[in-house]
Write an enzyme that holds these catalytic residues in place. Structure first.
Site, PDB file in Angstrom:
ATOM      1  CG  HIS A 126      -0.390   0.161   2.427  1.00 25.36           C
ATOM      2  ND1 HIS A 126       0.091  -0.701   3.392  1.00 25.36           N
ATOM      3  CD2 HIS A 126       0.130   1.296   3.271  1.00 25.36           C
ATOM      4  CE1 HIS A 126       0.479  -0.440   4.559  1.00 25.36           C
ATOM      5  NE2 HIS A 126       0.713   1.057   4.522  1.00 25.36           N
ATOM      6  CG  ASP A 183       0.026  -4.141   2.560  1.00 22.17           C
ATOM      7  OD1 ASP A 183       0.606  -3.556   1.913  1.00 22.17           O
ATOM      8  OD2 ASP A 183      -0.468  -3.766   3.667  1.00 22.17           O
ATOM      9  N   GLY A 222       3.387   5.716   9.517  1.00 22.13           N
ATOM     10  CA  GLY A 222       4.902   5.842   9.302  1.00 22.13           C
ATOM     11  C   GLY A 222       5.546   4.498   9.383  1.00 22.13           C
ATOM     12  CB  SER A 276       3.203   1.273   6.310  1.00 25.35           C
ATOM     13  OG  SER A 276       1.903   1.052   6.742  1.00 25.35           O
ATOM     14  CB  SER A 298       0.044  -4.837   6.661  1.00 27.45           C
ATOM     15  OG  SER A 298      -1.447  -4.580   6.091  1.00 27.45           O
TER      16      SER A 298
END
Length: 460
Positions: free
Chosen positions: A244, A272, A351, A353, A368
């Site tokens: 993402h 993801d 942040g 991720s 994720s």
């Protein structure tokens, strides 16, 4: 009942014999098999996975977040590594009866293995594990979850954002904002109340991609995420991260705002996962950021059990630890549903991720999304790393192989063991003329040949 107990005793005896073959030199087969290895103890699971020599940063984080003493933190990592190998042997032996495995206790000293057949209890106990006799095999639970996954592709699920296989309770659980919402979702899947448990929670997971953090990278000078694990594909270096965070072709710059690379592939939703290929000036290493910005290193990608400790690094909240709650979790984000995630008690914030999750020295996955924060606590989900490596044909950068691994060949017809391939638990290979069965999911390293790693492979 007598017949079932007799069967259990035979299984226990067979498993004890298998354990002997793993830990000592095995007799040569009657066919043209190579001679057995020289006598002497083979490496323990903890040594193979690097759990016997954890970094000081990892131990301090486990002490802080799981409230452990230094001795408890060290013992927990060793116990979790050894439990994974024992659970793998039992999984292969129990076959269709296997219903899951997990560790528990302050130092993960208790391994529980579930089965649908009471006759398996002696075999499980012979491996020093606690047996749980349950009603449904793991394959049945996954079939129920698959029906929910299929339903989520045709109906909206904003009020039922999470569903997963819970091996500890032997059921599939739907997390919903209300009982009626859970009922509507399960009925749409054609499932009855006894098929699915319900967990009512107001939490709605979201992806974590929009706050400045410490060790970050930037996408098109707008979005910020965290670097995951270093990888290679042929001669191209790069890193794995969350899907993402960017789409194929999106440009990235590093933490220092210097041009870094380009998204080569990205999948989201559904999964993801993504990987970024970097340019000259950037070098893939087995390092990840730990406590205080210091570095710790990755030795492989062996999947940890439910109940095992796990730590995460991220650009917003740094180095945090917790416990694996569930594998095979589906999460319905506002952007779409992602299947196959792992749920943890580790906190995270926007942040973080794309950042790495590790269990000891083993890579587990990339951050994720989640709910909550690191002030009040929360839940975080990660995309397991082995599917990322397999789907995109990547090789994880590790300390286990100083030389470059050969490119993975996931579609090859040969069943010969090969470094660089991702192997699922239960897979069979040939190595040196001998057949082996995989005990734990992992990407094979050069130094992890089946004849030398009883923590990962069982001779059959």
């Amino acid at each position: 009942m007598v017949g079932r107990l007799a069967t259990g005793r035979r299984r226990a005896a067979a498993l004890t014999a298998l354990g002997t073959l793993v830990l000592t030199a095995a007799p040569a087969a009657a066919t043209a098999a190579p001679p057995p290895p020289a006598p002497g103890p083979l490496p323990s699971a903890a040594r193979t996975l690097g759990a016997d020599k954890p970094s000081a940063h990892l131990l301090r984080a486990l002490q802080r977040d799981l409230k452990l003493t230094p001795r408890q933190a060290a013992a927990r990592l060793v116990n979790e590594a050894e439990a994974g190998a024992r659970a793998g042997r039992l999984r292969n032996m129990l076959g269709e009866h296997f219903a899951g495995a997990w560790v528990s206790g302050t130092t993960s000293s208790r391994l529980t293995v579930a089965t649908t057949d009471a006759g398996d209890v002696p075999a499980i106990e012979a491996q020093g594990a606690k047996a749980a006799v349950v009603g449904r095999a793991l394959s049945e639970l996954r079939a129920v979850k698959a029906r929910l996954d299929a339903t989520a592709r045709r109906v909206k699920t904003p009020d039922t954002p999470v569903w997963y296989v819970d091996v500890r309770t032997n059921r599939v659980v739907v997390q919903a904002v209300s009982e009626p919402a859970a009922t509507a979702f399960t009925e749409a899947a054609g499932l009855r109340g006894r098929d699915v448990g319900v967990r009512v929670s107001a939490n709605r997971p979201r992806v974590l991609d929009d706050i400045v953090g410490g060790d970050a990278y930037y996408i098109e000078d707008r979005v910020r995420c965290s670097v995951g694990f270093s990888v290679t594909k042929d001669q191209h270096q790069g890193f794995a991260t969350a899907g993402h965070c960017g789409t194929p072709g999106a440009r990235t710059t590093g933490y220092n705002m210097v041009d870094q690379g380009t998204f080569q592939a990205s999948t989201f939703p559904g999964k993801d996962m993504a990987w970024v290929g970097v340019g000259n000036g950037w070098t893939a290493t087995p390092d990840i950021r730990a406590e205080g910005g210091r570095r710790t290193q990755i030795a492989g990608s062996v999947q940890a059990l439910v109940g095992a400790s796990v730590c995460r690094s991220g650009s917003t909240t740094g180095w945090r630890c917790g416990v694996i709650e569930q594998h095979d979790t589906s999460v319905s984000y506002p952007q779409g549903t992602v299947d196959g995630l792992t749920e943890t008690t580790v906190c995270a914030e926007p942040g973080d991720s794309g950042g790495p999750f590790v269990a000891g020295a083993q890579a587990q996955g990339i951050t994720s999304g989640g709910s909550g924060d690191c002030t009040s606590g929360g839940t975080t989900y990660y995309q397991p790393i082995n599917p990322v490596l397999s789907d995109f044909g990547l090789t994880l950068k590790t300390t286990s192989a100083q030389a470059t691994l050969p490119a993975p060949q996931s579609g090859a017809a040969s069943d010969a063991w090969a470094a660089g391939r991702v192997y699922q638990a239960g897979a069979t290979v040939t190595h040196g003329g001998v057949r082996y069965q995989c005990l734990q999911e992992h990407q094979a390293q050069v130094v992890w040949a089946p004849d030398a790693t009883p923590a990962l492979w069982q001779r059959i």
